[in-house]
Design a protein around this motif. Structure first.
Motif, PDB file in Angstrom:
ATOM      1  N   GLY A  91      20.705 103.353  37.867  1.00 25.96           N
ATOM      2  CA  GLY A  91      20.045 102.188  37.042  1.00 25.96           C
ATOM      3  C   GLY A  91      21.098 101.353  36.239  1.00 25.96           C
ATOM      4  N   ILE A  92      22.452 101.467  36.846  1.00 31.16           N
ATOM      5  CA  ILE A  92      23.327 100.605  36.198  1.00 31.16           C
ATOM      6  C   ILE A  92      23.862  99.578  37.218  1.00 31.16           C
ATOM      7  N   ASN A  93      24.080  98.308  37.167  1.00 35.31           N
ATOM      8  CA  ASN A  93      24.545  97.376  38.123  1.00 35.31           C
ATOM      9  C   ASN A  93      26.142  97.396  38.010  1.00 35.31           C
ATOM     10  N   GLN A  94      26.630  98.039  39.057  1.00 35.13           N
ATOM     11  CA  GLN A  94      28.239  98.338  39.011  1.00 35.13           C
ATOM     12  C   GLN A  94      28.818  97.253  40.069  1.00 35.13           C
ATOM     13  N   PRO A  95      30.000  96.762  39.637  1.00 32.98           N
ATOM     14  CA  PRO A  95      30.542  95.710  40.590  1.00 32.98           C
ATOM     15  C   PRO A  95      31.260  96.173  41.585  1.00 32.98           C
ATOM     16  N   ILE A  96      31.018  95.379  42.747  1.00 30.58           N
ATOM     17  CA  ILE A  96      32.083  95.666  44.055  1.00 30.58           C
ATOM     18  C   ILE A  96      33.114  94.868  44.118  1.00 30.58           C
ATOM     19  N   ILE A  97      34.379  95.633  44.169  1.00 31.14           N
ATOM     20  CA  ILE A  97      35.759  94.810  44.039  1.00 31.14           C
ATOM     21  C   ILE A  97      36.214  94.805  45.436  1.00 31.14           C
ATOM     22  N   SER A  98      36.622  93.660  45.949  1.00 28.78           N
ATOM     23  CA  SER A  98      37.537  93.450  46.820  1.00 28.78           C
ATOM     24  C   SER A  98      38.749  93.331  46.728  1.00 28.78           C
ATOM     25  N   GLN A  99      39.788  94.214  47.403  1.00 27.64           N
ATOM     26  CA  GLN A  99      41.016  94.585  46.855  1.00 27.64           C
ATOM     27  C   GLN A  99      42.093  94.374  47.984  1.00 27.64           C
TER      28      GLN A  99
END
Length: 375
Positions: A101-109
């Protein structure tokens, strides 16, 4: 720099002390939910009177550094090379996803950890990432694009190929070198593990000096009119000198020549660091060659050079192999390869000398200059 196919994304610069770690962070801090998600029991009511359960979420957040993160620990070697322990991370947020239920960021590394040794100003590509995307786009009339043969008249297909390559490039520069002074080159003697102490060179060499002086008067009485032991030793040390051969040189811009550094009347010479000064707008020092005097003609010697062309300074050090005696007499220590830069006059000077004998005692040396004219 920007052209049709290349673009610099980030150009960070960081200044750090030799042997210390520096960290550079450029970008954003993005919150990321961590911890546990718990559904609490809370009874409410709707318009119809039915009971519902209200979710109570216990959420903890931490922040991620997103952008360009650089950690570097340099170590400068005597010959001017730089060893570095480097950790570089280039990251960005490329999207988001719903978790619990929480939007989590997608991190490109893109990250790299590296131990590398480079010269001052040498460019090195640490690593890179190649990404290729192929896409097909179908256009046309509904239904007509699926009929065999007729689809070539009612539809079209477009194929796109996109290829991106990201490189991480590192270039070290020595901003300021350590000053070469007699104080920071003095030898020290340490005590035992049960009696730890540090004594400077003056304290170590002080006891032998009175013994030598006391021995001289004992030998004087038999030859009282001519106290030979004292005058013979003193002039040998005082008359030791350094000069350039030739002392006057004429060059053209771009032309090179070798000027010898000649030592005269030296006793038991073991090592000799030199600090040279010149006009960088007129000449430059390109190389240092070994002379035959300190090697005795058969032994290898260690030569360390560090040239700062912007300041017009050069550190040159010549040392014999460990556990070997010094060399006495006169001869050529090193050859300085000088290049003409632009018309003008420049003095090539020895502004500092720290000569030592095989017992690590200082040797007094008189220096001179060379006149160089570029025309």
């Amino acid at each position: 720099m920007t052209d049709t196919s290349t673009q610099i994304l980030d150009d960070p610069e960081i200044r750090v002390v030799d042997g210390q770690t520096a960290k550079l962070k450029i970008g954003d801090r993005i919150p990321v939910a961590t911890g546990s998600f718990q559904a609490g029991i809370g009874v409410g009511s709707t318009g119809t009177g039915a009971g519902v359960v209200n979710p109570l979420v216990n959420t903890q957040f931490q922040y991620l550094d997103v952008g360009v993160n650089v950690d570097v620990t340099p170590r400068i070697h005597p010959n001017g090379d730089i060893s570095m322990k480097v950790a570089i991370v280039v990251s960005s947020q490329t999207g988001s996803t719903n978790i619990g239920g929480i939007n989590q960021p997608i991190i490109s590394q893109r990250s790299i950890e590296h131990d590398i040794r480079l010269k001052d100003g040498e460019v090195n590509v640490l690593g890179g990432l190649i990404e290729q995307t192929d896409s097909n786009t179908n256009t046309g009339l509904p239904g007509g694009a699926n009929i065999p043969f007729f689809k070539y008249f009612f539809s079209g297909v477009q194929t796109d190929h996109e290829k991106d390559e990201i490189l991480i490039v590192l270039t070290p520069h020595i901003v300021r070198i350590q000053g070469l002074t007699p104080e920071n080159l003095r030898s020290i003697a340490s005590g035992t593990d049960t009696n730890a102490e540090i004594r400077l060179e003056d304290a170590v060499t002080a006891p032998p000096i009175p013994k030598v002086q006391s021995a001289a008067p004992a030998a004087v009485p038999p030859v009282a009119p001519t106290p030979a032991p004292v005058p013979v030793a003193a002039p040998a040390a005082q008359n030791s000198s350094l000069r350039f051969e030739p002392g006057s040189v004429a060059l053209k811009p771009g032309e090179t020549t070798t000027i010898g550094v000649v030592v005269q009347n030296v006793q038991d010479l073991y090592s000799i660091p030199l600090l040279l000064q010149f006009n960088p707008a007129v000449i430059s020092i390109e190389d240092v060659k070994q002379g035959g005097f300190l090697s005795g003609g058969t032994q290898e010697i260690a030569i360390v050079e560090r040239v700062d062309k912007e300041r017009g300074q050069a550190i040159v050090s010549a040392t014999r192999m460990p556990n070997t005696p010094g060399v006495s007499g006169s001869g050529t220590l090193v050859g300085i390869v000088v290049k003409g830069v632009a018309p003008g006059n420049s003095q090539l000077s020895i502004v500092q000398v720290n000569a030592k004998d095989s017992q690590q005692r200082p040797i007094q040396v008189i220096t001179s200059e060379a006149a160089i004219r570029v025309q």
